[in-house]
Scaffold this motif. Structure first.
Motif, PDB file in Angstrom:
ATOM      1  N   PHE A  70      71.886   3.558  75.111  1.00 22.46           N
ATOM      2  CA  PHE A  70      71.954   1.515  74.949  1.00 22.46           C
ATOM      3  C   PHE A  70      72.124   1.977  72.796  1.00 22.46           C
ATOM      4  O   PHE A  70      70.194   1.852  72.085  1.00 22.46           O
ATOM      5  N   LEU A  71      72.709   1.378  72.464  1.00 21.90           N
ATOM      6  CA  LEU A  71      72.893   1.523  71.046  1.00 21.90           C
ATOM      7  C   LEU A  71      73.745   0.335  70.353  1.00 21.90           C
ATOM      8  O   LEU A  71      74.115  -0.652  70.541  1.00 21.90           O
ATOM      9  N   GLY A  72      73.729   0.408  69.558  1.00 18.56           N
ATOM     10  CA  GLY A  72      73.578  -1.126  68.437  1.00 18.56           C
ATOM     11  C   GLY A  72      72.431  -0.415  66.868  1.00 18.56           C
ATOM     12  O   GLY A  72      72.321   0.489  66.712  1.00 18.56           O
ATOM     13  N   PRO A  73      73.182  -1.497  65.579  1.00 15.88           N
ATOM     14  CA  PRO A  73      72.714  -1.645  64.593  1.00 15.88           C
ATOM     15  C   PRO A  73      70.977  -2.328  64.806  1.00 15.88           C
ATOM     16  O   PRO A  73      70.820  -2.391  65.832  1.00 15.88           O
ATOM     17  N   ASN A  74      71.030  -2.181  63.880  1.00 14.39           N
ATOM     18  CA  ASN A  74      68.696  -2.376  63.228  1.00 14.39           C
ATOM     19  C   ASN A  74      68.869  -4.022  64.329  1.00 14.39           C
ATOM     20  O   ASN A  74      69.694  -4.786  63.136  1.00 14.39           O
ATOM     21  N   GLY A  75      68.406  -4.226  65.038  1.00 21.47           N
ATOM     22  CA  GLY A  75      68.575  -6.010  64.894  1.00 21.47           C
ATOM     23  C   GLY A  75      68.956  -6.624  65.681  1.00 21.47           C
ATOM     24  O   GLY A  75      69.163  -7.962  65.976  1.00 21.47           O
ATOM     25  N   ALA A  76      70.061  -5.185  66.703  1.00 23.69           N
ATOM     26  CA  ALA A  76      70.535  -5.586  67.731  1.00 23.69           C
ATOM     27  C   ALA A  76      70.859  -6.507  69.048  1.00 23.69           C
ATOM     28  O   ALA A  76      71.435  -6.815  69.392  1.00 23.69           O
ATOM     29  N   GLY A  77      69.245  -6.362  69.408  1.00 26.34           N
ATOM     30  CA  GLY A  77      68.835  -6.476  70.343  1.00 26.34           C
ATOM     31  C   GLY A  77      68.324  -5.566  71.292  1.00 26.34           C
ATOM     32  O   GLY A  77      67.851  -5.698  73.106  1.00 26.34           O
ATOM     33  N   LYS A  78      68.196  -4.485  70.846  1.00 24.58           N
ATOM     34  CA  LYS A  78      67.679  -3.021  71.734  1.00 24.58           C
ATOM     35  C   LYS A  78      66.460  -3.121  71.871  1.00 24.58           C
ATOM     36  O   LYS A  78      66.648  -3.389  73.593  1.00 24.58           O
ATOM     37  N   THR A  79      65.556  -3.659  71.585  1.00 23.88           N
ATOM     38  CA  THR A  79      64.602  -3.536  72.161  1.00 23.88           C
ATOM     39  C   THR A  79      63.882  -5.002  72.944  1.00 23.88           C
ATOM     40  O   THR A  79      63.047  -4.814  73.879  1.00 23.88           O
ATOM     41  N   THR A  80      64.859  -5.768  72.679  1.00 24.26           N
ATOM     42  CA  THR A  80      64.269  -7.560  72.803  1.00 24.26           C
ATOM     43  C   THR A  80      64.727  -7.187  74.620  1.00 24.26           C
ATOM     44  O   THR A  80      64.636  -7.365  75.747  1.00 24.26           O
ATOM     45  N   THR A  81      65.772  -6.494  74.625  1.00 23.48           N
ATOM     46  CA  THR A  81      66.150  -6.173  75.945  1.00 23.48           C
ATOM     47  C   THR A  81      65.603  -5.097  76.677  1.00 23.48           C
ATOM     48  O   THR A  81      65.039  -5.570  77.883  1.00 23.48           O
ATOM     49  N   ILE A  82      65.544  -3.753  76.276  1.00 21.10           N
ATOM     50  CA  ILE A  82      63.605  -3.348  77.115  1.00 21.10           C
ATOM     51  C   ILE A  82      62.978  -4.098  77.503  1.00 21.10           C
ATOM     52  O   ILE A  82      61.943  -3.634  78.394  1.00 21.10           O
ATOM     53  N   ARG A  83      62.005  -4.581  76.164  1.00 22.91           N
ATOM     54  CA  ARG A  83      60.853  -5.273  76.340  1.00 22.91           C
ATOM     55  C   ARG A  83      61.391  -6.257  77.603  1.00 22.91           C
ATOM     56  O   ARG A  83      60.070  -6.597  78.071  1.00 22.91           O
ATOM     57  N   THR A  84      62.157  -6.991  77.627  1.00 24.51           N
ATOM     58  CA  THR A  84      62.381  -7.560  79.176  1.00 24.51           C
ATOM     59  C   THR A  84      62.646  -7.160  80.490  1.00 24.51           C
ATOM     60  O   THR A  84      61.700  -7.343  81.035  1.00 24.51           O
ATOM     61  N   LEU A  85      63.263  -6.205  80.673  1.00 26.75           N
ATOM     62  CA  LEU A  85      63.315  -5.672  81.380  1.00 26.75           C
ATOM     63  C   LEU A  85      62.222  -4.927  82.004  1.00 26.75           C
ATOM     64  O   LEU A  85      61.371  -4.836  83.157  1.00 26.75           O
ATOM     65  N   LEU A  86      61.493  -4.772  81.215  1.00 28.45           N
ATOM     66  CA  LEU A  86      59.998  -4.234  81.344  1.00 28.45           C
ATOM     67  C   LEU A  86      58.674  -5.710  81.555  1.00 28.45           C
ATOM     68  O   LEU A  86      57.615  -4.935  82.044  1.00 28.45           O
ATOM     69  N   GLY A  87      59.098  -6.974  81.412  1.00 21.71           N
ATOM     70  CA  GLY A  87      58.454  -7.905  82.325  1.00 21.71           C
ATOM     71  C   GLY A  87      57.430  -8.145  81.027  1.00 21.71           C
ATOM     72  O   GLY A  87      56.652  -8.817  81.249  1.00 21.71           O
ATOM     73  N   PHE A  88      57.470  -7.594  79.978  1.00 20.38           N
ATOM     74  CA  PHE A  88      56.908  -7.597  78.802  1.00 20.38           C
ATOM     75  C   PHE A  88      57.072  -9.147  77.462  1.00 20.38           C
ATOM     76  O   PHE A  88      56.556  -9.776  76.883  1.00 20.38           O
ATOM     77  N   MET A  89      58.799  -9.505  77.887  1.00 16.61           N
ATOM     78  CA  MET A  89      58.884 -10.849  77.446  1.00 16.61           C
ATOM     79  C   MET A  89      59.391 -11.163  78.464  1.00 16.61           C
ATOM     80  O   MET A  89      60.046 -10.693  79.633  1.00 16.61           O
ATOM     81  N   ARG A  90      59.731 -12.434  79.161  1.00 20.86           N
ATOM     82  CA  ARG A  90      60.180 -13.597  79.963  1.00 20.86           C
ATOM     83  C   ARG A  90      61.067 -14.023  79.837  1.00 20.86           C
ATOM     84  O   ARG A  90      61.772 -14.456  78.245  1.00 20.86           O
ATOM     85  N   PRO A  91      62.230 -13.641  80.236  1.00 16.05           N
ATOM     86  CA  PRO A  91      64.093 -13.935  80.139  1.00 16.05           C
ATOM     87  C   PRO A  91      64.088 -15.608  79.868  1.00 16.05           C
ATOM     88  O   PRO A  91      63.579 -16.093  80.701  1.00 16.05           O
ATOM     89  N   THR A  92      64.975 -16.359  79.118  1.00 17.29           N
ATOM     90  CA  THR A  92      64.876 -17.753  78.875  1.00 17.29           C
ATOM     91  C   THR A  92      66.295 -17.833  80.730  1.00 17.29           C
ATOM     92  O   THR A  92      66.421 -19.195  80.532  1.00 17.29           O
ATOM     93  N   GLY A  93      66.909 -16.698  80.719  1.00 17.55           N
ATOM     94  CA  GLY A  93      67.761 -16.959  81.417  1.00 17.55           C
ATOM     95  C   GLY A  93      68.593 -15.801  82.048  1.00 17.55           C
ATOM     96  O   GLY A  93      68.237 -15.048  81.896  1.00 17.55           O
ATOM     97  N   GLY A  94      69.178 -15.834  83.556  1.00 20.03           N
ATOM     98  CA  GLY A  94      69.316 -14.712  83.941  1.00 20.03           C
ATOM     99  C   GLY A  94      68.638 -14.242  84.602  1.00 20.03           C
ATOM    100  O   GLY A  94      67.680 -14.326  84.864  1.00 20.03           O
ATOM    101  N   ARG A  95      68.944 -12.688  85.507  1.00 15.83           N
ATOM    102  CA  ARG A  95      67.986 -12.079  85.953  1.00 15.83           C
ATOM    103  C   ARG A  95      68.032 -10.310  86.174  1.00 15.83           C
ATOM    104  O   ARG A  95      69.531  -9.960  85.634  1.00 15.83           O
ATOM    105  N   ALA A  96      67.093  -9.758  86.253  1.00 15.08           N
ATOM    106  CA  ALA A  96      67.540  -8.411  86.023  1.00 15.08           C
ATOM    107  C   ALA A  96      66.939  -7.395  87.131  1.00 15.08           C
ATOM    108  O   ALA A  96      65.512  -8.316  87.436  1.00 15.08           O
ATOM    109  N   GLU A  97      67.136  -6.548  87.461  1.00 18.72           N
ATOM    110  CA  GLU A  97      66.159  -5.912  88.860  1.00 18.72           C
ATOM    111  C   GLU A  97      66.050  -4.133  88.469  1.00 18.72           C
ATOM    112  O   GLU A  97      67.435  -3.486  87.209  1.00 18.72           O
ATOM    113  N   VAL A  98      65.086  -3.639  88.676  1.00 20.02           N
ATOM    114  CA  VAL A  98      64.885  -2.159  88.245  1.00 20.02           C
ATOM    115  C   VAL A  98      65.103  -1.870  89.166  1.00 20.02           C
ATOM    116  O   VAL A  98      64.280  -1.647  90.510  1.00 20.02           O
TER     117      VAL A  98
END
Length: 300
Positions: free
Chosen positions: A36-64
């Protein structure tokens, strides 16, 4: 083959500037290594924290593994070994104490694999965390993510702070994890490690997933930084005229430039002279992002 991670329109917006991620559609297969690649600040950590339930998504859904990341977040985390990009460890606790704590939480009765990993990474499990360097804390963080052999590893910049030998050992562990049929999802800024272990890569920029492709396609886009040193000045004009050569600089017998094509014509031209030095370097992932995905990546 099942699906380890699936997101549909996953969105997390926060702050007055609307930072976060927007409409991320991603599918990671079971048993693959996904970069999972991108420049610093691109959204990588936000995606990961949302997947793990540490941040509540504003919209959409995800499954693990088919589990909803909001309704079944506890079950999701039970199947994941996670290394955050930034983490704090109790100063007075030793690595051994920390791993025993996690073993009790995860119902792991045998620390044999943890000790094996500690030996391979050169981690000291008996010193308090406050006495460990960043690299040695990173080793403990990796071990706690790995030692219970979860079906999914989610690792945010896992090789940060590690020396090259330990980085290589970690990549060996990733390959072993894949061979066992488990899944690895990790962010990285190091092109060589992505090329070595990842089956596919996802590129995120300004919070949006802009591409998902097999790793070899990303590598094929990589230019090279080239420096040629001859036994005497040779003149840079013939080299500057070669296909794919950009930004040539001449400094006496030394020529430096960026090469965006195959090196065949360059090697044939250089062979007409006495070459005493050659540097042929890969770009960083940051440079590839700037070249292929635009130069206006904002902080996210």
């Amino acid at each position: 083959m099942g699906t380890a991670i699936r997101t549909e329109g996953l969105t997390k917006v926060y702050g007055r500037k609307g930072r976060g991620i927007k409409d991320v559609d991603l599918e990671v297969n079971e048993g693959e290594v996904f970069g999972f690649l991108g420049p610093n600040g691109a959204g990588k950590t936000t995606t990961i924290r949302t997947l793990l339930g540490f941040m509540r998504p504003t919209g959409g859904r995800a499954e693990v593994f088919g589990l909803d990341i909001q309704r079944e977040s506890v079950e999701v985390r039970a199947r994941v070994g996670n290394l955050p990009g930034e983490f704090a460890l109790e100063d007075k606790t030793t690595g051994e104490g920390l791993l025993r704590f996690f073993a009790r939480m995860r119902g792991v009765g045998d620390l044999g694999y943890a000790r094996e990993l500690a030996g391979r990474f050169g981690a000291d499990l008996h010193r308090p965390m406050r006495r460990l360097s960043r690299g040695n804390k990173q080793k403990i963080g990796l071990i706690q993510a790995l030692f219970h052999r979860p079906p999914l590893l989610i690792l945010d910049e896992p090789t940060g702070g590690l020396d090259p030998l330990v980085q290589e050992e970690f990549l060996d562990v990733v390959e072993e994890t894949k061979a066992e049929g488990r899944t690895v999802f990790f962010s990285s800024h190091v092109l060589s490690e992505v090329e070595r272990v990842c089956d596919r890569v996802g590129i995120i920029r300004e919070g949006e997933l802009v591409d998902v492709e097999p790793t070899h396609r990303l590598v094929d886009k990589a230019f090279r930084h080239v420096t040629l040193t001859f036994d005497e000045p040779v003149g840079g004009e013939p080299f500057a005229a070669l296909p794919g050569v950009e930004g040539l600089k001449a400094d006496g017998p030394k020529l430096s430039f960026t090469l965006h094509s195959e090196p065949d014509a360059l090697v044939k031209l250089a062979a007409r002279h006495r070459l005493v030095g050659l540097e042929y370097e890969r770009p960083s992932l940051e440079e590839i992002f700037l070249t292929y995905y635009g130069k206006n990546g904002g902080e996210r």
